[in-house]
Motif scaffolding. Sequence first.
Motif, PDB file in Angstrom:
ATOM      1  N   THR A 172       0.798  -1.227   0.000  1.00 59.65           N
ATOM      2  CA  THR A 172       0.000   0.000   0.000  1.00 59.65           C
ATOM      3  C   THR A 172       0.830   1.278   0.000  1.00 59.65           C
ATOM      4  O   THR A 172       0.294   2.367  -0.190  1.00 59.65           O
TER       5      THR A 172
ATOM      6  N   ASP B 193      -7.610 -10.093   2.305  1.00 62.17           N
ATOM      7  CA  ASP B 193      -7.796  -9.309   1.082  1.00 62.17           C
ATOM      8  C   ASP B 193      -8.807  -8.184   1.305  1.00 62.17           C
ATOM      9  O   ASP B 193      -8.650  -7.085   0.773  1.00 62.17           O
ATOM     10  N   GLU B 194      -9.840  -8.455   2.103  1.00 64.40           N
ATOM     11  CA  GLU B 194     -10.833  -7.420   2.415  1.00 64.40           C
ATOM     12  C   GLU B 194     -10.195  -6.271   3.187  1.00 64.40           C
ATOM     13  O   GLU B 194     -10.522  -5.104   2.967  1.00 64.40           O
ATOM     14  N   HIS B 195      -9.274  -6.600   4.097  1.00 65.62           N
ATOM     15  CA  HIS B 195      -8.567  -5.552   4.830  1.00 65.62           C
ATOM     16  C   HIS B 195      -7.730  -4.701   3.878  1.00 65.62           C
ATOM     17  O   HIS B 195      -7.664  -3.479   4.034  1.00 65.62           O
ATOM     18  N   LEU B 196      -7.091  -5.358   2.905  1.00 67.34           N
ATOM     19  CA  LEU B 196      -6.294  -4.611   1.924  1.00 67.34           C
ATOM     20  C   LEU B 196      -7.166  -3.631   1.148  1.00 67.34           C
ATOM     21  O   LEU B 196      -6.767  -2.484   0.917  1.00 67.34           O
ATOM     22  N   GLU B 197      -8.347  -4.076   0.740  1.00 63.12           N
ATOM     23  CA  GLU B 197      -9.268  -3.186   0.031  1.00 63.12           C
ATOM     24  C   GLU B 197      -9.690  -2.025   0.925  1.00 63.12           C
ATOM     25  O   GLU B 197      -9.787  -0.882   0.471  1.00 63.12           O
ATOM     26  N   LEU B 198      -9.943  -2.316   2.196  1.00 63.06           N
ATOM     27  CA  LEU B 198     -10.338  -1.271   3.135  1.00 63.06           C
ATOM     28  C   LEU B 198      -9.201  -0.275   3.337  1.00 63.06           C
ATOM     29  O   LEU B 198      -9.433   0.942   3.360  1.00 63.06           O
TER      30      LEU B 198
ATOM     31  N   ALA C  97      -6.883   0.485   1.227  1.00 59.92           N
ATOM     32  CA  ALA C  97      -6.814   1.288   0.006  1.00 59.92           C
ATOM     33  C   ALA C  97      -7.912   2.344  -0.011  1.00 59.92           C
ATOM     34  O   ALA C  97      -7.680   3.490  -0.425  1.00 59.92           O
ATOM     35  N   ARG C  98      -9.099   1.984   0.448  1.00 60.63           N
ATOM     36  CA  ARG C  98     -10.222   2.934   0.493  1.00 60.63           C
ATOM     37  C   ARG C  98      -9.937   4.059   1.501  1.00 60.63           C
ATOM     38  O   ARG C  98     -10.153   5.233   1.205  1.00 60.63           O
TER      39      ARG C  98
END
Length: 99
Positions: A15, A46-51, A53-54
């Motif tokens: 990130t 993977d959901e944490h990574l998306e979060l 990034a958001r």
Amino acid sequence: MLQRTYKIGEVASLTGLKPFVLRFWETEFPQLSPVRTKKGQRLYSDEHLELVARIKSLLYEEKLTIDGARRRLSGAAEGQPLLRQVFDELQAIRRMLDA
């Protein structure tokens, strides 16, 4: 099927953030709570990574405050007109400057 997990250093590399920033965000954003191993090591999904990034986008690109980003993520800000959001952000800045 096992879900891929990432250690905090891997998430930081992916990130472009420092690990201390990720640890701080965990205290500010209740949605970001990685699983802990018995040794206390954080494991991000993977959901944490998306979060992450958001959150990064909200803070660094949209220039929201942490409170504004938290509200946006919780969906509370979605129903408010844009001018109300701007007013709330300006009020938060004023309180910070007065402190």
